[in-house]
Design an enzyme around this catalytic site. Structure first.
Site, PDB file in Angstrom:
ATOM      1  CG  ASP A 125      46.103  53.222  46.306  1.00  0.00           C
ATOM      2  OD1 ASP A 125      45.993  54.239  47.010  1.00  0.00           O
ATOM      3  OD2 ASP A 125      47.157  52.909  45.737  1.00  0.00           O
ATOM      4  CB  SER A 126      42.599  51.388  50.916  1.00  0.00           C
ATOM      5  OG  SER A 126      43.467  50.256  50.878  1.00  0.00           O
ATOM      6  N   GLY A 127      45.727  52.604  50.494  1.00  0.00           N
ATOM      7  CA  GLY A 127      46.988  52.684  51.219  1.00  0.00           C
ATOM      8  C   GLY A 127      47.495  51.339  51.677  1.00  0.00           C
ATOM      9  CD  GLN A 163      44.207  40.825  49.087  1.00  0.00           C
ATOM     10  OE1 GLN A 163      44.945  39.917  48.700  1.00  0.00           O
ATOM     11  NE2 GLN A 163      44.433  42.096  48.788  1.00  0.00           N
ATOM     12  N   GLY A 185      45.965  41.309  45.492  1.00  0.00           N
ATOM     13  CA  GLY A 185      46.958  40.307  45.859  1.00  0.00           C
ATOM     14  C   GLY A 185      47.506  39.509  44.700  1.00  0.00           C
ATOM     15  CG  ASP A 228      45.968  50.329  39.165  1.00  0.00           C
ATOM     16  OD1 ASP A 228      47.067  50.716  39.620  1.00  0.00           O
ATOM     17  OD2 ASP A 228      45.339  49.370  39.667  1.00  0.00           O
ATOM     18  CB  CYS A 242      50.974  55.211  17.607  1.00  0.00           C
ATOM     19  SG  CYS A 242      50.567  56.097  19.127  1.00  0.00           S
ATOM     20  CB  CYS A 255      53.479  58.360  16.771  1.00  0.00           C
ATOM     21  SG  CYS A 255      54.131  57.054  17.847  1.00  0.00           S
TER      22      CYS A 255
END
Length: 377
Positions: free
Chosen positions: A89-91, A187, A214, A264, A302, A307
């Protein structure tokens, strides 16, 4: 990066992202490695859960360890020993989260380091430079995450500045001759017209993929779904679509139904450390005393290491004793749950059985299947 689209069912899409470092099957979930690590996990363990790609955090890796140390190691892949794709991500979201200790201007963001209080400035150009040093396979533009609630006028001003920052990000990315991929971020808050304007501006600039930003910032779930239903069909079909920071398992299911390719979230790892474990029958709160003498496995559907080898009673015991192994075993399970969910969604789209998969997902947890509007393009 090359995006291949195999098949669709409704708006749900089955495809893959092809990088030099490996292929990512989509829809995909990206575990979050904020500081260059998925908390408590080795890269090999993360890979064994089924993850094809990780997310790293530009803001935090810039503050610690910094660009110089990163470049000495080569890049983030070498630093953390993960030789598969990484998206950073860009920050922008982290700066947004700083609240009162940051000031946003047209030039960029002035803020004080949350580590030592030092005055720091971050702008689109610097974000591109940091991500270049990280060797990110997918670089995100620097943007302002529009808060919720925001008036339409506030959301418009924020979105328009993010568009200007998008152009600056594109220009700096190109100046650096970065050979990797750059994604734009749509956005506009909960306002469909602003989302349209944002997407048009980003497409005019030109990016390798488009994220819906956003959302999951406090708005009602109905608004998130409405924006996805409106926005996803307008994103160029030959580009991947990424819903940032989302979310709960049902959010992934509903996002896929509306055409999202990438997700994510810290939820599987953070919830694991807090004893909230995702299973095919719903969330198990392992700290509940009912599990103290339960010899059954956490989830009999699972196939994860946890598990296959440990009982609920053992996980309860580890948690009560604050043993590190407890958090690790919980994390292994939750990450594998998310990857199995994505595997199931991909398989269902391939075979045209997505509706059945979604019905089973909800009914197995004793929940009603949410209505989805007729999704026609």
């Amino acid at each position: 990066m090359k995006f291949e689209l195999d098949t669709t069912q409704g708006r749900a899409r089955r495809g893959r992202l092809v990088f030099e470092r490996g292929t990512v099957e989509t829809p995909a979930f990206m575990p979050v490695g904020t500081y260059g690590t998925v908390k408590g996990m080795t890269p090999e363990e993360v890979r064994e859960t089924g993850a094809d790609i990780l997310l790293g955090n530009t803001f935090h890796l810039w503050l610690r360890p910094g660009e110089e140390i990163m470049r000495k190691h080569g890049d983030l892949h070498d630093f953390m020993n993960w030789q598969r794709p990484i998206l950073t991500d860009s920050g922008g979201f982290q700066v947004f989260s700083l609240g009162d200790i940051r000031k946003i201007t047209e030039e960029g963001v002035h803020f004080r380091s949350p580590i030592n209080g030092e005055k720091i400035f971050l702008d689109p150009e610097k974000s591109m430079q940091i991500q270049d040093s990280l060797g990110s396979d997918v670089v995100m533009i620097f943007d302002e995450c529009t808060p919720y609630p925001a008036t339409e006028d506030e959301a418009r001003k924020s979105m328009q500045m993010s568009l200007r920052w998008a152009q600056r990000s594109r220009d700096e990315f190109d100046r650096l001759e970065n050979p990797n991929s750059l994604f734009g971020i749509i956005q506009g808050g909960v306002y469909e017209g602003l989302r349209d304007e944002s997407l048009k501006g980003l497409v005019d600039i030109g990016f390798d993929g488009y994220a819906v930003g956003g959302l999951a910032v406090g708005e009602p779930k109905e608004d998130m779904h409405r924006i996805l239903e409106h926005t996803c069909p307008q994103i160029p079909a030959d580009k991947p679509r990424y819903l940032m920071g989302v979310g709960k398992p049902e959010d992934l299911v509903e996002g896929v139904r509306r055409g999202v390719d990438m997700f994510d979230c810290v939820m599987p790892t953070r919830n694991a450390r807090n004893g909230h474990l995702f299973t095919s029958e719903g969330v198990v709160k392992i700290r509940n005393a009912r599990h103290r003498d339960d010899t059954s496995t956490l989830d009999d559907k699972c196939d994860c290491y946890t598990c296959k080898n440990y009982s609920r009673a053992y996980l309860y015991h580890l948690d009560r004793c604050n043993e590190i192994l407890g958090a690790r075993l919980n994390t292994i399970h939750n990450l594998r749950y998310y990857q199995r969910l994505m595997e199931g969604l991909r398989g269902a789209i391939e075979t045209g059985t997505l509706d059945d998969f979604v019905t089973e997902f909800y009914t197995s947890q004793g929940r009603e299947v949410p209505e989805v509007p007729e999704l026609t393009d």
